[in-house]
Design a protein around this motif. Structure first.
Motif, mmCIF file in Angstrom:
data_model
loop_
_atom_site.group_PDB
_atom_site.id
_atom_site.type_symbol
_atom_site.label_atom_id
_atom_site.label_comp_id
_atom_site.label_asym_id
_atom_site.label_seq_id
_atom_site.Cartn_x
_atom_site.Cartn_y
_atom_site.Cartn_z
ATOM 1 N N LEU A 13 0.829 -1.205 0.000
ATOM 2 C CA LEU A 13 0.000 0.000 0.000
ATOM 3 C C LEU A 13 0.867 1.261 0.000
ATOM 4 O O LEU A 13 0.552 2.247 -0.684
ATOM 5 C CB LEU A 13 -0.934 0.003 1.213
ATOM 6 C CG LEU A 13 -2.073 -1.020 1.213
ATOM 7 C CD1 LEU A 13 -2.893 -0.894 2.489
ATOM 8 C CD2 LEU A 13 -2.955 -0.850 -0.010
ATOM 9 N N SER A 17 0.953 4.262 -2.809
ATOM 10 C CA SER A 17 0.171 5.346 -2.195
ATOM 11 C C SER A 17 0.115 6.614 -3.033
ATOM 12 O O SER A 17 -0.666 7.518 -2.736
ATOM 13 C CB SER A 17 0.743 5.676 -0.809
ATOM 14 O OG SER A 17 2.096 6.110 -0.909
ATOM 15 N N LEU A 70 -7.017 -2.282 -2.883
ATOM 16 C CA LEU A 70 -6.333 -2.188 -4.174
ATOM 17 C C LEU A 70 -7.326 -2.502 -5.283
ATOM 18 O O LEU A 70 -8.331 -3.179 -5.059
ATOM 19 C CB LEU A 70 -5.167 -3.180 -4.258
ATOM 20 C CG LEU A 70 -3.914 -2.924 -3.421
ATOM 21 C CD1 LEU A 70 -2.940 -4.087 -3.601
ATOM 22 C CD2 LEU A 70 -3.239 -1.615 -3.796
ATOM 23 N N ILE A 80 -3.789 1.754 -5.774
ATOM 24 C CA ILE A 80 -4.424 1.900 -4.468
ATOM 25 C C ILE A 80 -5.779 2.575 -4.641
ATOM 26 O O ILE A 80 -5.987 3.380 -5.553
ATOM 27 C CB ILE A 80 -3.517 2.705 -3.507
ATOM 28 C CG1 ILE A 80 -3.985 2.524 -2.053
ATOM 29 C CG2 ILE A 80 -3.477 4.174 -3.905
ATOM 30 C CD1 ILE A 80 -3.018 3.092 -1.042
ATOM 31 N N GLY A 84 -7.848 2.211 0.448
ATOM 32 C CA GLY A 84 -6.473 1.831 0.757
ATOM 33 C C GLY A 84 -5.702 2.977 1.401
ATOM 34 O O GLY A 84 -4.949 2.775 2.356
#
Length: 301
Positions: A13, A17, A70, A80, A84
């Protein structure tokens, strides 16, 4: 040392990001660098022939996908989601299967794989698991099947209504219907509620009529079953299959049971199960063979 797949969840993640679409290969390489996985460890294989580290990374992504953290906008690429990003803030420490248990979609995924809710805090593939190899293989197979069912339903929801009708026809053909006759797609404007016809015999005397509705969120209610029954009567038929990517209300289910015609209802979950079982839209990986001692062989010596 290769980390377990849960240890990879939060790093995945974090690596994605920025909201961009990331190739899975690059994500795996970045994870390997972050965890200082050696070249020898990266080359280590599991019985199916896949690299062990790559396998763990894919499992991490699969679990995050099932929880809605995701998404897969392209083949072999991940991105993401807003959920997330929120998870990175709301779950400041380790993100694992226990943490993912807060998301209903993930709980549903674990239920599909027949894993008890109490097991959400455990690692189903932990190397310290005290289950037998056969039990571990069975648990892994169930979890893999549940994950693929969830993913294939997502793909089904993305196709056009017409392609959904074609998909349904292909599935029924693969299931053996029309083997001695034909399965034809009849869905088009003015089809009067009949999207396909299964002729079970060469002369077309034994027919099953198909209605296919690709719905995303919309549920099938009683009036739609009544319309389908009307279409059957108009075609002088008494058997039909109503397939949807969504689900049926209790009223719709009761209506299908009440009418004189025999109506089989298949909702999204069952559709995904049938597609995996009959290998429609999925591919089988190399199976793992387990051995046991043949006691009869030694007693016969």
């Amino acid at each position: 040392m290769i980390p377990d797949f849960q240890a990879l969840m939060r790093p995945v993640l974090e690596l994605t990001s920025d909201g961009a679409v990331h190739p899975m290969k690059q994500v795996i390489d970045d994870l390997g660098a972050e965890f200082d996985v050696s070249d020898d460890e990266r080359a280590e294989l599991i019985p199916s022939g896949q690299r062990r580290f790559d396998n763990k990374a894919h499992w991490a992504v699969s679990h995050l996908f099932q929880a809605g953290l995701l998404e897969r906008p392209l083949r072999a690429h991940i991105r993401i989601t807003d959920r997330g990003r929120q998870a990175l803030v709301e779950i400041p420490e380790r993100i694992d299967v226990k943490a993912l248990g807060r998301y209903p979609e993930y709980v549903a995924f674990r239920s599909r794989s027949r894993i008890r809710k109490a097991d959400l805090s455990s690692n189903p593939t932990a190397e310290t698991d005290d289950r037998s190899p056969l039990e571990l293989a069975q648990a892994a197979e169930a979890e893999n099947r549940a994950a693929v069912e969830g993913e294939i339903l997502e793909r089904v929801l993305a196709v056009s209504p017409r392609d959904f009708e074609v998909l349904v026809i292909k599935l029924l053909s693969k299931m053996g219907y029309g083997q001695h006759g034909v399965v034809e797609h009849s869905g088009q404007p003015g089809d009067r509620g009949i999207d396909g016809i299964i002729s079970q015999d060469p002369l077309g005397l034994d027919r099953i009529y198909i209605q296919a509705k690709r719905y995303n969120g919309t549920v099938v209610q009683r009036p739609e079953i009544q319309k389908f029954v009307g279409a059957l009567m108009g075609a002088q038929g008494d058997r039909g299959v109503f397939i949807t990517s969504s689900r049926f209300t209790q009223g719709a289910i009761e209506e299908a049971r009440r009418v004189n015609a025999r109506i089989e209802l298949i909702d999204g979950d069952r559709l995904a199960q049938l597609m995996v079982r009959h290998e429609v839209g999925v591919q089988a990986d190399a199976p793992i063979v387990l051995y046991r001692v043949d006691e009869d062989f030694f007693e016969a010596l």
